[in-house]
Scaffold this motif. Sequence first.
Motif, PDB file in Angstrom:
ATOM      1  N   ILE A 135      77.890  31.522  33.409  1.00  0.00           N
ATOM      2  CA  ILE A 135      78.543  30.363  32.768  1.00  0.00           C
ATOM      3  C   ILE A 135      77.488  29.308  32.418  1.00  0.00           C
ATOM      4  O   ILE A 135      77.453  28.769  31.311  1.00  0.00           O
ATOM      5  N   TYR A 136      76.583  29.034  33.399  1.00  0.00           N
ATOM      6  CA  TYR A 136      75.586  27.982  33.214  1.00  0.00           C
ATOM      7  C   TYR A 136      74.669  28.271  32.032  1.00  0.00           C
ATOM      8  O   TYR A 136      74.403  27.407  31.209  1.00  0.00           O
ATOM      9  N   THR A 137      74.239  29.529  31.941  1.00  0.00           N
ATOM     10  CA  THR A 137      73.279  29.864  30.889  1.00  0.00           C
ATOM     11  C   THR A 137      73.921  29.956  29.503  1.00  0.00           C
ATOM     12  O   THR A 137      73.239  29.956  28.493  1.00  0.00           O
ATOM     13  N   ASN A 138      75.221  30.062  29.474  1.00  0.00           N
ATOM     14  CA  ASN A 138      75.881  30.211  28.165  1.00  0.00           C
ATOM     15  C   ASN A 138      76.521  28.937  27.646  1.00  0.00           C
ATOM     16  O   ASN A 138      76.934  28.893  26.492  1.00  0.00           O
ATOM     17  N   ILE A 139      76.616  27.935  28.518  1.00  0.00           N
ATOM     18  CA  ILE A 139      77.245  26.687  28.067  1.00  0.00           C
ATOM     19  C   ILE A 139      76.415  26.069  26.953  1.00  0.00           C
ATOM     20  O   ILE A 139      75.195  25.929  27.073  1.00  0.00           O
ATOM     21  N   GLY A 140      77.041  25.727  25.895  1.00  0.00           N
ATOM     22  CA  GLY A 140      76.347  25.040  24.800  1.00  0.00           C
ATOM     23  C   GLY A 140      75.716  25.965  23.779  1.00  0.00           C
ATOM     24  O   GLY A 140      75.274  25.524  22.725  1.00  0.00           O
ATOM     25  N   THR A 141      75.642  27.261  24.095  1.00  0.00           N
ATOM     26  CA  THR A 141      75.013  28.172  23.132  1.00  0.00           C
ATOM     27  C   THR A 141      76.003  28.649  22.072  1.00  0.00           C
ATOM     28  O   THR A 141      75.621  29.209  21.068  1.00  0.00           O
ATOM     29  N   GLY A 142      77.256  28.431  22.353  1.00  0.00           N
ATOM     30  CA  GLY A 142      78.272  28.855  21.373  1.00  0.00           C
ATOM     31  C   GLY A 142      78.754  30.261  21.615  1.00  0.00           C
ATOM     32  O   GLY A 142      79.725  30.692  21.006  1.00  0.00           O
ATOM     33  N   SER A 143      78.115  30.996  22.535  1.00  0.00           N
ATOM     34  CA  SER A 143      78.528  32.382  22.733  1.00  0.00           C
ATOM     35  C   SER A 143      79.913  32.465  23.368  1.00  0.00           C
ATOM     36  O   SER A 143      80.670  33.401  23.112  1.00  0.00           O
ATOM     37  N   GLU A 144      80.230  31.452  24.234  1.00  0.00           N
ATOM     38  CA  GLU A 144      81.559  31.487  24.867  1.00  0.00           C
ATOM     39  C   GLU A 144      82.642  31.275  23.811  1.00  0.00           C
ATOM     40  O   GLU A 144      83.736  31.793  23.898  1.00  0.00           O
ATOM     41  N   LYS A 145      82.296  30.497  22.773  1.00  0.00           N
ATOM     42  CA  LYS A 145      83.276  30.264  21.703  1.00  0.00           C
ATOM     43  C   LYS A 145      83.456  31.539  20.881  1.00  0.00           C
ATOM     44  O   LYS A 145      84.556  31.883  20.492  1.00  0.00           O
ATOM     45  N   ARG A 146      82.314  32.228  20.653  1.00  0.00           N
ATOM     46  CA  ARG A 146      82.405  33.465  19.883  1.00  0.00           C
ATOM     47  C   ARG A 146      83.235  34.501  20.631  1.00  0.00           C
ATOM     48  O   ARG A 146      84.032  35.213  20.068  1.00  0.00           O
ATOM     49  N   ALA A 147      83.024  34.517  21.980  1.00  0.00           N
ATOM     50  CA  ALA A 147      83.732  35.509  22.780  1.00  0.00           C
ATOM     51  C   ALA A 147      85.237  35.237  22.795  1.00  0.00           C
ATOM     52  O   ALA A 147      86.057  36.141  22.686  1.00  0.00           O
ATOM     53  N   ALA A 148      85.585  33.964  22.927  1.00  0.00           N
ATOM     54  CA  ALA A 148      87.015  33.635  23.021  1.00  0.00           C
ATOM     55  C   ALA A 148      87.650  33.466  21.656  1.00  0.00           C
ATOM     56  O   ALA A 148      88.849  33.321  21.549  1.00  0.00           O
ATOM     57  N   GLY A 149      86.812  33.453  20.633  1.00  0.00           N
ATOM     58  CA  GLY A 149      87.348  33.181  19.297  1.00  0.00           C
ATOM     59  C   GLY A 149      87.509  31.677  19.139  1.00  0.00           C
ATOM     60  O   GLY A 149      87.264  30.919  20.068  1.00  0.00           O
ATOM     61  N   PRO A 150      87.930  31.229  17.960  1.00  0.00           N
ATOM     62  CA  PRO A 150      88.092  29.809  17.752  1.00  0.00           C
ATOM     63  C   PRO A 150      89.231  29.265  18.620  1.00  0.00           C
ATOM     64  O   PRO A 150      90.103  30.010  19.042  1.00  0.00           O
ATOM     65  N   SER A 151      89.215  27.965  18.879  1.00  0.00           N
ATOM     66  CA  SER A 151      90.248  27.352  19.695  1.00  0.00           C
ATOM     67  C   SER A 151      91.609  27.595  19.067  1.00  0.00           C
ATOM     68  O   SER A 151      91.829  27.313  17.894  1.00  0.00           O
ATOM     69  N   LYS A 152      92.513  28.136  19.880  1.00  0.00           N
ATOM     70  CA  LYS A 152      93.844  28.452  19.350  1.00  0.00           C
ATOM     71  C   LYS A 152      94.583  27.181  18.957  1.00  0.00           C
ATOM     72  O   LYS A 152      95.355  27.166  18.007  1.00  0.00           O
ATOM     73  N   THR A 153      94.326  26.122  19.748  1.00  0.00           N
ATOM     74  CA  THR A 153      95.009  24.861  19.442  1.00  0.00           C
ATOM     75  C   THR A 153      94.564  24.345  18.083  1.00  0.00           C
ATOM     76  O   THR A 153      95.383  23.939  17.259  1.00  0.00           O
ATOM     77  N   LEU A 154      93.239  24.401  17.850  1.00  0.00           N
ATOM     78  CA  LEU A 154      92.709  23.924  16.564  1.00  0.00           C
ATOM     79  C   LEU A 154      93.230  24.797  15.423  1.00  0.00           C
ATOM     80  O   LEU A 154      93.669  24.299  14.388  1.00  0.00           O
ATOM     81  N   GLU A 155      93.175  26.101  15.709  1.00  0.00           N
ATOM     82  CA  GLU A 155      93.643  27.067  14.702  1.00  0.00           C
ATOM     83  C   GLU A 155      95.094  26.777  14.304  1.00  0.00           C
ATOM     84  O   GLU A 155      95.461  26.755  13.137  1.00  0.00           O
ATOM     85  N   ARG A 156      95.875  26.517  15.336  1.00  0.00           N
ATOM     86  CA  ARG A 156      97.291  26.279  15.085  1.00  0.00           C
ATOM     87  C   ARG A 156      97.510  24.949  14.368  1.00  0.00           C
ATOM     88  O   ARG A 156      98.375  24.818  13.512  1.00  0.00           O
ATOM     89  N   GLU A 157      96.722  23.966  14.749  1.00  0.00           N
ATOM     90  CA  GLU A 157      96.833  22.656  14.106  1.00  0.00           C
ATOM     91  C   GLU A 157      96.511  22.783  12.612  1.00  0.00           C
ATOM     92  O   GLU A 157      97.188  22.205  11.765  1.00  0.00           O
ATOM     93  N   LEU A 158      95.469  23.592  12.336  1.00  0.00           N
ATOM     94  CA  LEU A 158      95.081  23.796  10.936  1.00  0.00           C
ATOM     95  C   LEU A 158      96.205  24.476  10.156  1.00  0.00           C
ATOM     96  O   LEU A 158      96.557  24.052   9.050  1.00  0.00           O
ATOM     97  N   SER A 159      96.778  25.515  10.775  1.00  0.00           N
ATOM     98  CA  SER A 159      97.833  26.230  10.052  1.00  0.00           C
ATOM     99  C   SER A 159      99.072  25.349   9.918  1.00  0.00           C
ATOM    100  O   SER A 159      99.800  25.431   8.928  1.00  0.00           O
ATOM    101  N   TYR A 160      99.288  24.483  10.912  1.00  0.00           N
ATOM    102  CA  TYR A 160     100.437  23.568  10.837  1.00  0.00           C
ATOM    103  C   TYR A 160     100.267  22.592   9.675  1.00  0.00           C
ATOM    104  O   TYR A 160     101.188  22.354   8.895  1.00  0.00           O
ATOM    105  N   ARG A 161      99.043  22.064   9.602  1.00  0.00           N
ATOM    106  CA  ARG A 161      98.769  21.099   8.503  1.00  0.00           C
ATOM    107  C   ARG A 161      98.903  21.797   7.141  1.00  0.00           C
ATOM    108  O   ARG A 161      99.452  21.234   6.201  1.00  0.00           O
TER     109      ARG A 161
END
Lengths: 353, 301, 180
Positions: C25-51
């Motif tokens: 966790i420590y070595t991956n924080i801030g590198t963006g790899s955790e975001k790539r692994a989990a995909g984009p934030s579902k909340t953001l994704e949903r907010e975008l589709s809602y808008r």
Amino acid sequence: MIRNREFWLVVLSGLSLGVLGVLLSLWGNPENSGICVSCFIENSAGALGLHDNQRMQYLRPELIGFVLGSVVSALISRDFRSRGGSAPLSRLFLGIFMIFGCAVFIGCPIKLLLRLTAGDITAVAGVVGLVVGVWVGLKGLAHGVEFAPQSQSKASGGILIPGMFILLLVFFIVRPGFLLFSSQGGGAQYAPWQVALFVGIGLGALAQRSRFCITGSIRNFLLMGLRTPALWGLLTFIVAALMVNLITGKFNFGLYGQPGAHLEYIWSFLGMGLVGWISVLIGGCPFRQLIKAGEGDVDAGLVVIGMFIGGALSQSWGIAATASGVSMYGKITILAGFALITVLSMFCRVRST
Amino acid sequence: MKIYHLMRMFIALVVFFAIAGCKTEGKRQVVKIGYMLCNSEQETSQRFLPLTKYLSDKVGVDFVMVPVDTHDFEKRFKAGEFTFTHTNSLIYIVLRENQGVQLLASEKRGKLGSRSAGAIIARKGSGIEKLADIRGKRMAFGPMLAPTGYLAEYDMMLAAGINPENDLGHYTIPPGSYKHEKLIYGVLYGMYDVAAAPVMDLENMTRDGKIAADDLVILAQSKPIPYCTFGVAKDVDPGLVKKVKDALLSLKPTDTAMIDGEQLKVMKAAWIDGYEELLDSDYDQIRDMAKRVNMPPYQKY
Amino acid sequence: MFKDTFDKLCWLFLIVVLISTVVLIYTNIGTGSEKRAAGPSKTLERELSYRARVDLINQLYLPVENLRKEGNNQTALLKLDELIRKYPTEAHGHILQGDILQRMGAFDEAISSYVEGVKLNGDYVDTKSPLSRRAEIQKLVDGGLKDVGPRVAANPNNRSLVIARQKLNYLKSRLAGGCE
């Protein structure tokens, strides 16, 4: 009785639940839902992606607080004991149906009283149903309906549910991308999370010490009459919530136009009746199950898992009632719940030979 | 001797079964419903025969359908030719005021439910943009006793200071059946400059793709007023009246009636969305209009 | 739990796993790899589709809105009819229809349309939603209950009035909030 420490603990629990139940709603939680374990479970199941109702997704910190408060209190008072092995699968299913019952009524027994003390007289049908349900459950107990006794040797997973809720707290703080949060609807209405968590921990700890529970209080009253401290806890809850509702201007007496309520009294009665009956058989309402799970009770832990499944399904399958009434699926589910508990009662009954 | 006995028994049995097999039809009370003709007698019969049969099945009375021309309605009702009435709201008021007919139920159809409105229309691009522009123009009205095809529009024109008798180039009422559709088409294809059109017909023709919402300009539109109405003579058995009212108000889209061996959906056949229980006071708007326009039952010569 | 070698090995393995997790966790924080692994934030994704959905709705119903603003209520209603038939489960058409019918004076039908719309999508009674029509619905309910209440009292057996009051109470209940 008033010199008894247990009495004052119960009264304090009732007072805290009543006051904070109303205040949480004032601080941001949905109307009359300052504390509602079934709604919180439905919200949290949605936040974890277990259902797709975009208006009911929020990982409720109060829920996490209830369990963690219970864990802390149980550890301090050396009450934490891993125990279980009593009809685990039956409890899992009863947990599911307990939430279905709540979903059809729109609220758990705590919310039932919060609705009533806010002037929502549609909740009266639920109160009658809950009392009748508990009474029927007690009749079952009297006729030998009981699950096999728990055993400490059979259970080693008592830390799993507390561990799961610690993980949920981490999720809530870190907010990984897979977690879902409503931007509209009831899920978008919440008190500041620090306040909600703190209140949850406090109430969880108090409830662990006092063993206070709405259905438990009714059960004890039916068994022991006025001698039971639980009854005074219940009355304190009602008076406190009523006073706070009146003071804060939240009291709105009437039958029509109440928040999160419908006018199908028969199904409100039956929904809460199912919850009352199940609660007696598994030893407590949804709130009490969370507290017991925090004490290391694996059976209660399975009920909690069942409640999460129930919370997800009640939204996904359209079982949950709305202000427009109870859906056909909701009605069928309640009847299925009664069929299940009747069959279980017949099978787990200890008959005198 | 034995054969003689057997023969007697056989004949007795034949007679018994013949009698037992007889239908009891014709023994029920027969009650007539007068239906005001809409576009044509054939269309009215097709629409309301299943409804009449449905009422017979529900109420346990043999209802008979009597198609009646608008102008003959009061005369034939007075002559006792029928007990229940199905008319437009203006005829209902006439029957109410003159014959004491009681309100039973109001028909729901279209966006405005149990109400409809009258509109004055012109073709888009014709240069007629507002009501004041219709002075000196050729106008077509619906039948004279049509609440939303004549009365409402006439009233709106008077309210706007336009006297249809003097201020128009000329006005006419199309002959024959399907008058409302004819005059809407007439405006669309330039036969008339403006027309008095019931909103319900505009809605139906748009839905059927006969016209587009953009084809026409609505110069003025009345407030919604009650439209088709079931009424009943004042001296009818209250028990029967209640049964008919209950049957009408409980009508569902899935209700069917058997006509010539075929199960027909009653609401679909009648082009309606059900029935509603309005108050007689809901018809006061029409009474006021009729008084202003000097029409029956308040006409003064 | 420290009795034999197996116990000790278990503890050791647990410590190794925990340390590895923390390091990962420590070595991956801030590198963006955790975001790539989990995909984009579902909340953001949903907010975008809602808008995007809100924008699409506004665009789709713009001609109707314009006609309504110009006062061409009937033409707006005819246009809307086409849209409601095309998108029967889209709440916006029912809400707009309720608004137009209310302006036209068809009160009972307006209530029915609003009820239909709110049942399909509760966003219309939310304060926070960009689709919110809370103020209009509140006004309709307040006025409606004042009007229908005495009429029901005067005609308690009139089923249509009772149904109209039930619908108003449903809207009132939704406006009152609650968790559902």
